[in-house]
Every structure is written in C-alpha cells, then in structure tokens.
Design an enzyme around this catalytic site. Structure first.
Site, short mmCIF file in Angstrom:
data_model
loop_
_atom_site.label_atom_id
_atom_site.label_comp_id
_atom_site.label_asym_id
_atom_site.label_seq_id
_atom_site.Cartn_x
_atom_site.Cartn_y
_atom_site.Cartn_z
N GLU A 10 39.34 44.99 38.18
CA GLU A 10 38.73 44.13 39.19
C GLU A 10 38.40 44.87 40.48
OE1 GLU A 10 41.04 41.40 36.47
OE2 GLU A 10 41.40 43.35 37.42
N HIS A 61 44.17 47.13 32.30
CA HIS A 61 43.47 45.85 32.50
C HIS A 61 43.44 45.05 31.21
CE1 HIS A 61 40.54 42.88 33.73
NE2 HIS A 61 39.84 43.15 32.64
N HIS A 117 44.31 37.93 42.02
CA HIS A 117 45.23 37.20 41.17
C HIS A 117 46.49 38.04 41.00
CE1 HIS A 117 43.21 39.86 38.26
NE2 HIS A 117 44.33 39.76 37.55
#
Length: 275
Positions: A10, A61, A117
């Site tokens: 991200e 990830h 997040h």
C-alpha cells in the site's frame, strides 16, 4: 551482515487504490511490477553501503506472493508464502542486524493516509501498554524484541511520521504525499526509486545510531475488532478475554513476541465469517 527488507504494497509510490493491491483486479499486475522495483531499489541501496551484506527480502503483503521472483535483484534471498513464523518479518532472526520496511502504510485510524489499516479491515485498533500500534509499530517492536532496529521506512508521509514518532532517529523516505484514503500525489516512479536507494544506503551506514524499539513485558494488550462474531471466536483462545464493550478483547503477554503472535492470530480469526 544480514539485512531483512520487509515489503508491503500500500505504501509503494503511485499506488492509491485497493484494486492495485489485490490479485484479480485489472491493475494489480502493474502494482506487482512497482512493488518489485522498489524492493530492488532498497536492495541496491543496502549493497551500496555494505557490498558484502546478505540481504533477505520478505514479501509481506496479502498472500505474501506479490514480488515477481524472476525480476527481483538476484543478489537477494526471497522469503515468500504464508503462513510462516513472524509473518511480515519472515526471515528475521538473531543474526539480523537491520530491518528495512518498504511500501508500508499508516495504522487504522491514522491519516489522512493512503489505504490505512492494521493487518486487515476487520482489526480496528491494537493497543499495547495503552499505545496504539499499526503494522509499523508491531513490526518495529517485534524486531526490537530481538535487538534489531528498523533503520528505514518508505511509504506515504503519514507512514513516515508514524515510524519517526516511535523511533525518531530512523531514516524515512516519503514516496508519496497522502491526500486521503485513496488519493495521493507522487513523483515519477523512477525518482521515487532513486530516493529510496539513497535512503537505504544512508540508513545502513547510520544503523549503529538507530536504536531498536523495545517494549518490556508483561504487556497489557487490547484489540478492537469490527465483528462481534470475531470477538466470540477470540474469547475461545486461552488467555484472551472480552473487554468492556462489544468489540474489544484483551490479554496479558509475557513479552512482545507473545504479543505479536497473538495479534497475528486474532487478525486471522477476523477473516472467518460466521455461519
């Protein structure tokens, strides 16, 4: 020396939307190319500073299967796949001298920040000894438990600020400026990679001046979960209990390694749907 580079997605320059980070979407493959290129920039920077270093790259990830192995710098060792010991820090051990976090993002509730997040969208917050920690803090403290400093982080400006708040002397390189959860302004990808390579070399050269993040046990931990059904599951784990309110569970850990393992387990439980 051994250096571990943990690579999330991200926080990669140019990435702003979840379609770029999830398999099966039209621009995920471009995201993988960008992810691999920034991993290579970090590898090159580490080896610019320490040509004899042993560099491990942990794909960190989602599925942990995003980096394109054939396009990764051939001087690096790739840690790929899940589940595995230490999750995003796969490959970390007592022989590691420095950790580099590439493509990281701010914690849930942080921001404005791109795709902020903590572990997944079902974990709303993790508090250790009263301090809210996202993936940056959790991984830095896990490395610190083994005496290893996180010397560099790349990501958006919010992610960089998050690490500096925890480890003020760490090197950070903002490869984009967040405008919101799904918007940012970024330099050309080539420019971002050049900045990352220079920062990695600088961080490795200065590693002795950057302390590990340590949190001594016992530690009181609270985790806020989106789904009450996940709270029901979490309460079945020995040592984990419901806290005040319908979405929080709590436990006391002996040390940060135990904290880290239990948070990983709770995040995995949060992906189980009831019924």
């Amino acid at each position: 020396m051994k250096v571990l580079i943990s690579v999330d997605m991200e926080g990669i320059s140019g990435i702003v939307h979840s379609t770029e980070t999830n398999p099966g979407h039209y621009d995920y493959e471009r995201g993988r190319e960008s992810l691999t290129a920034e991993a290579n920039a970090a590898v090159a920077g580490v080896l610019d500073a320490e040509p004899a270093a042993v560099v491990w790259v942990a794909d960190a990830h989602g599925t942990f299967r995003n980096i394109l192995p054939e396009k990764l710098d051939r001087r690096a060792h790739l840690v790929r796949g899940r589940p595995r010991p230490l999750g995003m820090l796969g490959g970390l051990d007592e022989h590691t001298e420095a950790v580099v976090l590439v493509g990281y993002h701010a914690r849930a509730g942080g921001g404005p920040a791109v795709l902020a997040h903590t572990m997944n969208d079902d974990v709303l917050d993790v508090r250790v000894a009263g301090r809210s920690l996202g993936e940056i803090g959790l991984n830095a403290a896990m490395a610190g438990h083994l005496g290893v400093p996180v010397v560099l982080l790349s990501g958006d400006d919010a992610a960089c600020a998050e690490l500096r708040d925890l480890v003020p002397s760490a090197v950070t390189v903002a490869v984009k400026q967040a405008l919101g959860q799904a918007a940012a302004v970024a330099p050309h990808p080539g420019e971002a990679r050049e900045r990352l390579r220079r920062a990695a070399a600088d961080a490795i050269a200065r590693r002795a001046l950057i302390p590990p993040l340590t949190m001594a046990g016992p530690l009181e931990v609270e985790v806020d979960l989106r789904s009450p059904a996940t709270v029901d599951l979490a309460a079945l784990v020995p040592g984990v209990s419901r806290a005040e309110g319908g979405r929080t569970v709590a436990f006391t850990s002996e040390d940060f390694a135990e904290t880290y393992r239990l948070v990983l387990l709770l995040a995995q439980l949060a992906t189980i749907k009831p019924g």
